[in-house]
Design an enzyme around this catalytic site. Structure first.
Site: not given
Ligand code: FAD
Ligand code: NAP
Length: 310
Positions: A130, A133-134
């Site tokens: 990312c 992010c980094d």
């Molecule tokens: P997610 O955060 O992926 O959450 C999805 C959830 O669904 C998870 O908890 C998972 O366990 C759950 N899940 C999945 N499948 C199932 C299932 N079948 N049954 C039950 N539960 C399930 N964004 C920023 O804005 N700033 C940053 O600094 C930043 N840094 C990042 C650093 C890293 C290393 C990474 C990997 C990503 C970063 N991002 C950052 C991106 C950001 O984290 C994501 O865009 C954001 O978390 C997406 O949110 P979400 O809720 O859509 O999905």
């Protein structure tokens, strides 16, 4: 019967839970791990408005506490699928079935790994997925970007504002990225390319990345490239396996929605990274979550009106 079942407790799911429960709807949030999603794997978040800098897990806890204060119910489970019964949907986990008038899918995605030596060892210590992010942590360093798609090339351009030099290592001699993005990269003096090559190993000292070993796939020649960081963009995998049978995904596995977060199944919404979209961030995930959290209220009200007319 719940008004709303939310699958996934990342920023998108938790925000949807906040909005729906604050509208006095009964909400069940199903999560397979700790609430917070990808934020739990993020050291520092510097681009979430209101915080100059906050640790990912700390932001996850704050969001969770904020999301559940209007009475959200939590359940542990790995969701396996959704069945449409018209007036209600059934969400099944490994050992339980839940019924809801509406469903919000917020399962996110995972960055595809390269699968080379050193990748896991140096994750968060020079290996990143990312740039937004980094990137700011790598000022004046030479960086390697792996991949040739839109993400790799766009993020390489983004990284040039911090790095002294960015080298894109791509396995072919032609980029997959859109032409306009390619042209911007070719015109950028800080960007160079290593064509027809793959990163075979990420190397470092006790603490951080110091370089990569690269192999030319045509000549088999192996070279060492010094670098302070490696950004890997070899594709993303949506976590949508449970929803494919219901026809909610497109040919690449993402869930298309309209701007109201509606999927092709009435009463089923998708939010956050799992959605077909351009920018996958915490801010865009919470934006999606708020829209769907509001939409479910409107959907249920409309259903009530239609039933009253009948
Ligand atoms: P997610 O955060 O992926 O959450 C999805 C959830 O669904 C998870 O908890 C998972 O366990 C759950 N899940 C999945 N499948 C199932 C299932 N079948 N049954 C039950 N539960 C399930 N964004 C920023 O804005 N700033 C940053 O600094 C930043 N840094 C990042 C650093 C890293 C290393 C990474 C990997 C990503 C970063 N991002 C950052 C991106 C950001 O984290 C994501 O865009 C954001 O978390 C997406 O949110 P979400 O809720 O859509 O999905
Ligand atoms: P992508 O389009 O799937 O590209 C992945 C890149 O990584 C490809 O160049 C691929 O090489 C390479 N690759 C895959 N596996 C590899 C491996 N094991 N070793 C080395 N290289 C490997 O993924 P993306 O760039 O993350 O884009 C995902 C989607 O989001 C795409 O639909 C993209 O268009 C979209 N997106 C759009 C924008 C925009 O519109 N501005 C920005 C970002 C992303 P090959 O080319 O040889 O297959």
């Amino acid at each position: 019967m719940y008004d709303v079942i939310i699958i996934g407790a990342g920023p998108a799911g938790m925000t949807a839970a906040l909005y729906a429960s604050r509208s006095n709807l009964s909400v069940l949030m199903i999560e397979r791990g700790a609430p917070g999603g990808q934020m739990n794997n993020t050291a520092e978040v510097e681009n979430y408005p209101g915080f100059d800098s906050i640790l990912g897990p700390e932001l996850a806890i704050k969001m969770y506490e904020s999301a559940i204060r209007f009475g959200v119910e939590n359940a542990y489970g790995i969701v396996q699928g959704i069945t449409d019964h018209g007036e209600y949907k059934e969400v099944c986990t490994e050992d339980k079935n839940y019924q809801g008038k509406t469903v919000i899918i917020a399962t996110g995605c995972v960055h595809r790994k390269l699968g080379v030596k050193g990748e896991e060892e140096f994750a968060g210590r020079g290996v990143s997925y990312c740039a937004v992010c980094d990137g700011a942590f790598f000022r004046n360093k030479r960086l390697i970007v792996v991949g040739g798609g839109d993400s790799a090339v766009e993020e390489a351009i983004y990284l040039t504002q911090f790095a002294s030099e960015v080298t894109i290592v791509h396995r072919r001699d032609e980029l997959r990225a859109q032409k306009i993005i390619q042209e911007r990269a070719f015109a950028n003096e800080k960007i160079s390319f290593i064509w027809d090559s793959v990163v075979e190993e990420i190397k470092g000292n006790d603490m951080v990345v110091t370089g990569v070993q690269v192999r030319n796939v045509k000549t088999n020649e192996v070279t060492e490239e010094a670098a302070g960081g490696v950004f890997i963009y070899v594709g993303l995998d949506p976590l949508t396996e449970p929803f494919k049978a219901s026809g909610l995904t497109n040919e690449t596995g993402w869930i298309p929605t309209n701007e109201m977060m509606e999927t092709t199944m009435p009463g089923v919404y998708a939010v956050g990274d799992v959605r077909e979209k351009g920018l996958r961030q915490i801010t865009t995930a919470v934006g999606d979550g708020s829209i769907a959290g509001q939409q479910v209220f409107d959907f249920i009200e409309t259903q009530k009106d239609q039933q009253a007319v009948k």
